[in-house]
Motif scaffolding. Structure first.
Motif, PDB file in Angstrom:
ATOM      1  N   GLU A 113       0.984  -1.352  -0.088  1.00 11.11           N
ATOM      2  CA  GLU A 113      -0.054   0.437   0.073  1.00 11.11           C
ATOM      3  C   GLU A 113       0.558   1.211   0.202  1.00 11.11           C
ATOM      4  N   THR A 114       1.990   1.543   1.131  1.00  9.67           N
ATOM      5  CA  THR A 114       2.720   2.772   0.825  1.00  9.67           C
ATOM      6  C   THR A 114       3.716   2.683   0.060  1.00  9.67           C
ATOM      7  N   ALA A 115       4.129   1.395  -0.892  1.00 11.72           N
ATOM      8  CA  ALA A 115       4.890   1.758  -2.314  1.00 11.72           C
ATOM      9  C   ALA A 115       3.638   1.969  -3.173  1.00 11.72           C
ATOM     10  N   VAL A 116       2.431   1.426  -3.098  1.00  9.60           N
ATOM     11  CA  VAL A 116       1.609   1.637  -4.274  1.00  9.60           C
ATOM     12  C   VAL A 116       1.663   3.306  -3.877  1.00  9.60           C
ATOM     13  N   ARG A 117       0.952   4.028  -3.058  1.00 10.79           N
ATOM     14  CA  ARG A 117       1.064   5.033  -2.607  1.00 10.79           C
ATOM     15  C   ARG A 117       2.542   6.112  -3.210  1.00 10.79           C
ATOM     16  N   GLU A 118       3.227   5.854  -2.743  1.00 11.19           N
ATOM     17  CA  GLU A 118       4.382   6.684  -3.049  1.00 11.19           C
ATOM     18  C   GLU A 118       4.710   6.392  -4.469  1.00 11.19           C
ATOM     19  N   SER A 119       4.498   5.601  -5.082  1.00  8.52           N
ATOM     20  CA  SER A 119       4.810   5.538  -7.148  1.00  8.52           C
ATOM     21  C   SER A 119       3.887   6.396  -7.696  1.00  8.52           C
ATOM     22  N   SER A 120       2.680   7.008  -6.684  1.00 12.95           N
ATOM     23  CA  SER A 120       1.300   7.394  -7.102  1.00 12.95           C
ATOM     24  C   SER A 120       2.287   8.728  -7.700  1.00 12.95           C
ATOM     25  N   THR A 121       3.369   9.222  -6.961  1.00 15.53           N
ATOM     26  CA  THR A 121       3.114  10.703  -6.258  1.00 15.53           C
ATOM     27  C   THR A 121       4.265  10.987  -7.807  1.00 15.53           C
ATOM     28  N   ARG A 122       4.783   9.728  -8.211  1.00 13.81           N
ATOM     29  CA  ARG A 122       6.328  10.036  -8.698  1.00 13.81           C
ATOM     30  C   ARG A 122       5.742   9.501 -10.618  1.00 13.81           C
ATOM     31  N   LEU A 123       4.000   9.967 -11.147  1.00 19.25           N
ATOM     32  CA  LEU A 123       4.771   9.253 -12.920  1.00 19.25           C
ATOM     33  C   LEU A 123       5.103  10.317 -13.905  1.00 19.25           C
ATOM     34  N   ASP A 124       5.312  11.419 -13.775  1.00 19.49           N
ATOM     35  CA  ASP A 124       5.212  12.860 -14.374  1.00 19.49           C
ATOM     36  C   ASP A 124       6.952  12.818 -15.354  1.00 19.49           C
ATOM     37  N   GLY A 125       6.566  13.667 -15.770  1.00 20.32           N
ATOM     38  CA  GLY A 125       8.439  13.450 -16.379  1.00 20.32           C
ATOM     39  C   GLY A 125       8.163  11.838 -16.793  1.00 20.32           C
ATOM     40  N   LEU A 126      10.009  11.472 -16.051  1.00 16.35           N
ATOM     41  CA  LEU A 126      10.323   9.670 -17.228  1.00 16.35           C
ATOM     42  C   LEU A 126       9.649   9.361 -16.525  1.00 16.35           C
ATOM     43  N   GLY A 127       8.476   9.941 -14.989  1.00 15.30           N
ATOM     44  CA  GLY A 127       8.349   8.777 -14.994  1.00 15.30           C
ATOM     45  C   GLY A 127       6.271   8.139 -15.317  1.00 15.30           C
ATOM     46  N   ALA A 128       6.009   9.246 -16.445  1.00 14.28           N
ATOM     47  CA  ALA A 128       5.652   8.970 -17.571  1.00 14.28           C
ATOM     48  C   ALA A 128       5.233   7.756 -17.938  1.00 14.28           C
ATOM     49  N   GLN A 129       6.619   7.596 -18.104  1.00  6.67           N
ATOM     50  CA  GLN A 129       6.560   5.677 -19.406  1.00  6.67           C
ATOM     51  C   GLN A 129       6.330   4.300 -18.145  1.00  6.67           C
ATOM     52  N   PHE A 130       6.012   4.949 -16.524  1.00  8.74           N
ATOM     53  CA  PHE A 130       5.498   3.806 -15.898  1.00  8.74           C
ATOM     54  C   PHE A 130       4.201   3.712 -16.096  1.00  8.74           C
ATOM     55  N   ARG A 131       3.134   4.350 -15.964  1.00  7.70           N
ATOM     56  CA  ARG A 131       1.929   5.263 -16.111  1.00  7.70           C
ATOM     57  C   ARG A 131       1.085   3.724 -15.764  1.00  7.70           C
ATOM     58  N   ASP A 132       1.640   3.160 -17.325  1.00  5.37           N
ATOM     59  CA  ASP A 132       0.665   1.832 -17.568  1.00  5.37           C
ATOM     60  C   ASP A 132       0.643   0.532 -16.670  1.00  5.37           C
ATOM     61  N   GLU A 133       2.291   0.448 -16.524  1.00  7.23           N
ATOM     62  CA  GLU A 133       2.675  -0.325 -15.058  1.00  7.23           C
ATOM     63  C   GLU A 133       2.381  -0.113 -13.851  1.00  7.23           C
ATOM     64  N   TYR A 134       1.932   1.272 -13.426  1.00  8.04           N
ATOM     65  CA  TYR A 134       1.963   1.923 -12.062  1.00  8.04           C
ATOM     66  C   TYR A 134       0.291   0.994 -12.125  1.00  8.04           C
ATOM     67  N   ARG A 135      -0.539   1.348 -13.760  1.00  8.56           N
ATOM     68  CA  ARG A 135      -2.236   1.348 -13.366  1.00  8.56           C
ATOM     69  C   ARG A 135      -2.609  -0.800 -12.644  1.00  8.56           C
ATOM     70  N   GLU A 136      -2.068  -1.215 -13.668  1.00 12.65           N
ATOM     71  CA  GLU A 136      -2.158  -2.570 -13.626  1.00 12.65           C
ATOM     72  C   GLU A 136      -2.142  -2.789 -12.023  1.00 12.65           C
ATOM     73  N   LEU A 137      -0.797  -2.166 -11.683  1.00 13.53           N
ATOM     74  CA  LEU A 137       0.217  -3.296 -10.116  1.00 13.53           C
ATOM     75  C   LEU A 137      -1.380  -1.847  -9.012  1.00 13.53           C
ATOM     76  N   ALA A 138      -1.659  -1.064  -8.864  1.00 14.25           N
ATOM     77  CA  ALA A 138      -2.513  -0.041  -8.201  1.00 14.25           C
ATOM     78  C   ALA A 138      -3.926  -1.470  -8.038  1.00 14.25           C
TER      79      ALA A 138
END
Length: 336
Positions: A225-250
């Motif tokens: 839960e904490t790792a997912v929440r922290e990841s959600s705040t870093r999805l801009d810039g280069l982090g945008a490359q991980f948005r799909d991975e983040y959404r599936e994991l969340a």
């Protein structure tokens, strides 16, 4: 009240990780607030599952040791009255730390090995190794499985400072060093009739196994839960490359949490295969979530004493925590 507990754990998480302290103060704080025995002995374990999840979200070391303490209570609440009267209040208050050494029993009953502790003599003395246990302090109370002289599995209880109990020096761990995790050896340890929790290991484990696995799932979902929440705040810039991975994991994480809390409301109604699958899914999600958080944090997350790095190291334990990923996969394959 749980907010006060999580704040207490949060404030100590770094010191736990650095080995400046250990989990005994956390257990005493939770026990002192009357939370350790919430719903004890029943099938609705929703409140304690939530507490373990919230504590693990701040420190997996504290959440893991809280799970071990609660499982020791679950064993003793099902013990004969003399054992309950002697130890239950001490464990429930957090004045004494409980050790669950029952992993070998669950592995044995799955058909994956013999019980390593055995009563070899008529006077009730038990010998053999405990390969791994946590919360092992000199004044802890150990609950363990063993084979009697008649070949039947039993569960016993003994203090860690009893004659013949040899606690090996704790190894240095990647994380979770504050949980006092190590191996032990019993050398002719006296286990009298008044120290036997049950003489029917199979029936006993059938009762406690759903709680064992569901509350393990809770500390997995907590750190995720904490790792997912922290990841959600870093999805801009280069982090945008991980948005799909983040959404599936969340999405998978939320589904796993929902399954956990649905089953925790009626632990003993959950099918065995679902318990195994849920525990496996939760551990995988936690490992993936902490990896993603570390990736998104970059160099800051690689710093040894950052919270991100701590969660990454803590979650690395989950695939080998008993039942290990290999055991869970093997047991699930038996249902196919």
């Amino acid at each position: 009240m749980t907010t006060a507990v999580t704040e207490f754990v949060r404030a100590r998480a770094t010191d736990l990780d650095l080995g400046r302290t250990d989990i005994r103060a956390d257990i005493a704080e939770i026990g002192g607030r009357g939370l350790l025995a919430t719903g004890l002995g029943g099938s609705d374990i929703g409140e304690i599952a939530t507490l373990i999840e919230q504590v693990a979200a701040e420190s997996l070391a504290a959440g893991f040791s809280l799970w071990a303490q609660r499982m020791a209570l679950e064993y003793l609440v099902r013990a004969p009255d003399p054992i309950r009267e002697q130890y239950l209040d001490e464990l429930a208050s957090g004045r004494r730390i409980g050790v669950t050494a029952m992993a070998a029993a669950l592995k044995h009953l799955a058909g994956l090995g013999e019980l390593p502790l055995r009563a070899e003599r008529e006077d009730g003395r038990v010998g053999g190794p405990i390969a791994w246990a946590s919360n092992v302090f000199p004044d802890s109370l150990i609950v363990f499985p063993f084979r009697g002289q008649d070949g039947r599995g039993r569960v016993g209880v003994v203090r860690a400072d009893a004659d013949g109990v040899r606690i090996r020096p704790a190894p240095r761990l990647l994380a979770l060093g504050a949980t006092a995790s190590t191996s032990l050896t019993f050398d002719d340890v006296v286990v009298g009739d008044d120290q036997v929790v049950t003489a029917d290991l199979t029936a006993f484990c059938a009762t406690i196994r759903p709680i064992f696995l569901l509350l393990q799932t809770a500390f997995c979902t907590g750190v995720a839960e904490t790792a997912v929440r922290e990841s959600s705040t870093r999805l801009d810039g280069l982090g945008a490359q991980f948005r799909d991975e983040y959404r599936e994991l969340a999405r998978r994480h939320e589904t796993t949490r929902r399954r956990l809390h649905d089953h925790a409301a009626a632990a003993h109604a959950t099918e065995p295969a679902e318990l195994l699958r849920l525990r496996l899914d939760a551990a995988r999600n936690a490992v993936e979530a902490t990896r993603l958080e570390s990736t998104l944090c970059g160099g800051a997350g690689y710093a040894l004493h950052s919270h991100t790095n701590r969660r990454f190291r803590e979650a690395a334990f989950l695939p080998v925590q008993s039942p290990s990923e290999g055991q869970l996969r093997w047991e699930l394959s038996q249902y196919n």
